[in-house]
Design an enzyme around this catalytic site. Structure first.
Site, PDB file in Angstrom:
ATOM      1  N   SER A  69       8.100 -53.548 -43.466  1.00  0.00           N
ATOM      2  CA  SER A  69       7.557 -54.879 -43.666  1.00  0.00           C
ATOM      3  C   SER A  69       7.940 -55.775 -42.484  1.00  0.00           C
ATOM      4  CB  SER A  69       8.054 -55.444 -45.003  1.00  0.00           C
ATOM      5  OG  SER A  69       7.387 -56.630 -45.333  1.00  0.00           O
ATOM      6  N   ASP A  87      -1.443 -51.069 -49.239  1.00  0.00           N
ATOM      7  CA  ASP A  87      -0.466 -52.134 -49.030  1.00  0.00           C
ATOM      8  C   ASP A  87      -1.150 -53.479 -49.292  1.00  0.00           C
ATOM      9  OD1 ASP A  87       1.203 -54.140 -47.840  1.00  0.00           O
ATOM     10  OD2 ASP A  87       2.122 -52.609 -46.585  1.00  0.00           O
ATOM     11  N   HIS A  92       3.201 -51.489 -50.968  1.00  0.00           N
ATOM     12  CA  HIS A  92       4.009 -52.040 -49.872  1.00  0.00           C
ATOM     13  C   HIS A  92       5.337 -51.298 -49.722  1.00  0.00           C
ATOM     14  CE1 HIS A  92       5.151 -54.862 -46.864  1.00  0.00           C
ATOM     15  NE2 HIS A  92       6.190 -55.312 -47.551  1.00  0.00           N
TER      16      HIS A  92
END
Length: 559
Positions: A198, A446, A483
Site C-alpha cells: 500500500s 484492490d 487490498h
C-alpha cells in the site's frame, strides 16, 4: 530551485555522507544491548530513547530492540516534529537488513518485525534473522486529539512534514540504519531490502527511484505510487455511491456485490480453460465483460444488477476525469473479488462498525486529501460526517490542479513529494545499473489502488527497456485479491524468498505457488479449502492443462 530548498538538500547530503563515513570507521565488536545508549551507539543525529533485549519466542528469535529519534525540529506550524523509529537487531543475525515500509498515513512506529506480505501473518524478516527498521515517517498520528478523526493528517499543514512523509524519512533513515548495524555488530549488512504494501509499496517505489543503489531488492505490494490521484478517485467514488440512496454505507449491499461477481464469472471464468470461480485471464475479461448485459430489464429485480447501481459502478471503474474528459487517475479491472469483504470495508463499509460506521477509506482518505494532498491544505472538521461532507463537496474535475499545485511555503506539490520522480517515464536507472531487483504483486480487485495503474506503469518501464524490464522487475497479479491480501483469492505466497534468490543467486523467479491464507474465509463455495494456484509474472496467465486436479497449481501453466 529556491535557495532554501538547495540548502536543505545540501544539508541532507552532507549528513548522509557523514553517516556513511562514520559507518566505515565504527566499532569492530558487537555491542551489548543493555549498554546501548546514544553515546555508545554513536550515530550522528540519533538519540536513543530505549534499548532492551527481547527473549526468543516461537515466532521470533532473541533480539535487541532499539527505539530512537532523529531529525528533531520545530515545524513551520509551530509543532514539534521528529522521525521516530525502531531497529530490531537479532542475536543470531543473518548479515542482512530489511527496511519495513509502513502504510496508511504512517504516524506511528509499527513493531519492526518485517512482515513479508501476502495473507500469511506469521512470516517475518526478523523471524528469518534480518535486522529490521520501522518508523513513523516523521510525524505523530495522534499529535492533536482535539482534531478527532482528522488529526492523523494534520501534519500536512507543515510542508517539511509532508516531505518527510513522502520521501525524506527513507532518505534520512537508510544510512542511519546501516550505521547502526555496523556499530552494533561490527559489520556492514551484506544485502539491503525494502518491503511494504500500500503506502509502504509507494515508499519502496520512491526509494528505488530516488536512492538508486542503496537497496539490493524490493518486495512491494499494491504500490500506491499515485496516491494523491487515488485520493481524487476516492472523492468521486463517495459522490457516486452517495447518489444511489444518500448513504454511502448502504449504497452497495453484499448481495449487490455478489451479483456483480457472478456476472463477471459468467462472462470470464472459462477464459483460462477452467470454470473454477476465479478469473485468471484479467486482460481477456476486460475485453469480454460488459455489465450492461447483466442489468435488470424493466420490471425485474431478481438475479440481475440494478440499473442505477450498474451506472455508478461503471463510473467508478472508468476512473475520475477532468473537465476535458482527461483521466485524473486510472481505470480499474472487473473481477470477482468485488465480492470480498475487504472491498466493502474500504469503499462502502456495509454493516462493518468502524469510525461512526463510515467506510475506512472515506475517513482516512478524506483527511489525507484535504490536509496533505490538497495545496494549500484545507481544514476539515473532527467527525466522520465532516470528512464525508468534505468529499461530497470536493471538486473532482479540478482535483488534478489541486494535487499538482504549489503555494507559498508549500514549495512541493503533492505529486512531487509523494510519487517517484520518474513516475510517468519510469527508468530507475541507478537501481537497474546497480543490479537491483524488484518484485511487485497487486490484487486485481484492490479497492484502493488500481491494478490497471500498476500495469500501465510496468508497461511504460518495459517500453523504456525495450521489452526487457522483466530482467529486474517482476509484476505478479493476484486474481480475486483485495487490498494487500484477502478476498476470494489464493493470497498466501512467498515472494520474498524468490526475491532473495534472485538478488543473491541470480535465480530469476517464474511461477509462484499460492494457497488460501489461514483466516481467509472468503473462498467461493465450490473451492477446496486446500486450493493452490500458480501466480504468473505479467503478462503471463495461469492456464488449466485440461486434465489435472482442478484444485492444484500443478495443473496450470503460465502462458
Amino acid at each position: 530551485m529556491s535557495s532554501f530548498a538547495s540548502q536543505r538538500r545540501f544539508a541532507l547530503a552532507t549528513l548522509s555522507a557523514a553517516i556513511l563515513t562514520a559507518a566505515s570507521q565504527g566499532a569492530s565488536a558487537q555491542l551489548v544491548c543493555n549498554e546501548v545508549t546514544t553515546e555508545t551507539l554513536n550515530v550522528i543525529g540519533v538519540r536513543v530513547t530505549s534499548a532492551q533485549p527481547v527473549a526468543a519466542t516461537d515466532a521470533l528469535p532473541a533480539y535487541c530492540s532499539i527505539d530512537a529519534v532523529t531529525a528533531e525540529r520545530v515545524g513551520l506550524d509551530g509543532k514539534d516534529y521528529a522521525v521516530r523509529f525502531q531497529m530490531n537487531l537479532p542475536d543470531d543475525w543473518n548479515g542482512d537488513f530489511v527496511h519495513q515500509f509502513n502504510g496508511g498515513l504512517d504516524g506511528s512506529v509499527s513493531a519492526a518485525t518485517g512482515p513479508l506480505l501476502g495473507g500469511n501473518r506469521e512470516r517475518t524478516a526478523l523471524g528469518l534473522g534480518y535486522a529490521v527498521l520501522s518508523s513513523d515517517a516523521g510525524h505523530s498520528g495522534n499529535a492533536n486529539p482535539q482534531a478527532g478523526l482528522a488529526g492523523a493528517a494534520q501534519f500536512g499543514f507543515d510542508p517539511e512534514a509532508r516531505s518527510y512523509y513522502g520521501y525524506k524519512t527513507v532518505e534520512v533513515l537508510t544510512p542511519i540504519a546501516k550505521q547502526m548495524i555496523h556499530n552494533f555488530y561490527g559489520n556492514d549488512p551484506h544485502y539491503s531490502y525494502g518491503v511494504g504494501c500500500s503506502n509502504g509499496g509507494r515508499h519502496g517505489m520512491v526509494a528505488a527511484s530516488r536512492l538508486g543503489d542503496a537497496y539490493d531488492g524490493f518486495l512491494l505490494g499494491a504500490p500506491g505510487f499515485n496516491l494523491p490521484k487515488a485520493a481524487v478517485q476516492l472523492a468521486m467514488d463517495v459522490q457516486l455511491l452517495d447518489s444511489i440512496n444518500g448513504d454511502v454505507r448502504t449504497s452497495l449491499t453484499q448481495e449487490d456485490r455478489l451479483l456483480v461477481a457472478s456476472a463477471v464469472l459468467h462472462a470470464c471464468d472459462s477464459l483460462d480453460g477452467l470454470e473454477d470461480s476465479l478469473v485468471s485471464d484479467t486482460a481477456a475479461c476486460q475485453a469480454t465483460f460488459n455489465i450492461d448485459n447483466y442489468v435488470c430489464p424493466v420490471g425485474e429485480t431478481e438475479n440481475c444488477v440494478d440499473p442505477q447501481k450498474a451506472e455508478v459502478l461503471k463510473g467508478i471503474y472508468a476512473g475520475p476525469k477532468d473537465r476535458k474528459g482527461g483521466s485524473l487517475y486510472s481505470d480499474w479491472s472487473w473481477d470477482a473479488g468485488i465480492a470480498g469483504s475487504n472491498w466493502s470495508f474500504w469503499r462502502v463499509n456495509s454493516g462493518v462498525p468502524f469510525w461512526d460506521n463510515y467506510p475506512l477509506i472515506g475517513i482516512m482518505g478524506a483527511s489525507g486529501l484535504a490536509q496533505v494532498f490538497e495545496t494549500p491544505p484545507a481544514s476539515v472538521g473532527p467527525t466522520g460526517d465532516d470528512l464525508v461532507d468534505y468529499l461530497l463537496d470536493f471538486d473532482v474535475e479540478n482535483g488534478g490542479r489541486l494535487i499538482n499545485a504549489r503555494h507559498g511555503k508549500f514549495h512541493e506539490s503533492a505529486m512531487a513529494f509523494m510519487t517517484p520522480p520518474d513516475v510517468d517515464n519510469p527508468k530507475m536507472k541507478k537501481f537497474q545499473r546497480g543490479g537491483g531487483k524488484m518484485i511487485i504483486f497487486h490484487g486485481v480487485s484492490d479497492p484502493i489502488f488500481s491494478y490497471n495503474d500498476t500495469v500501465s506503469w510496468y508497461n511504460r518501464l518495459d517500453e523504456n527497456y525495450k521489452g526487457e524490464a522483466n530482467h529486474f522487475v517482476k509484476l505478479y497479479p493476484v486474481p480475486g485479491m483485495n487490498h494487500c491480501s484477502g478476498g476470494p483469492a489464493t493470497d498466501d505466497f512467498d515472494l520474498f524468498t524468490r526475491l532473495v534468490d534472485w538478488v543473491e543467486s541470480g535465480d530469476e523467479p517464474q511461477a509462484v505457488t499460492a494457497s488460501i491464507a489461514e483466516g481467509n474465509g472468503e473462498r467461493f463455495s465450490d473451492w477446496s479449502p486446500v486450493r493452490t494456484r500458480k501466480l504468473c509474472p505479467y503478462p503471463q496467465v495461469a492456464v488449466y492443462d485440461g486434465s489435472g486436479d482442478p484444485e492444484s497449481a500443478e495443473s496450470f501453466t503460465c502462458q
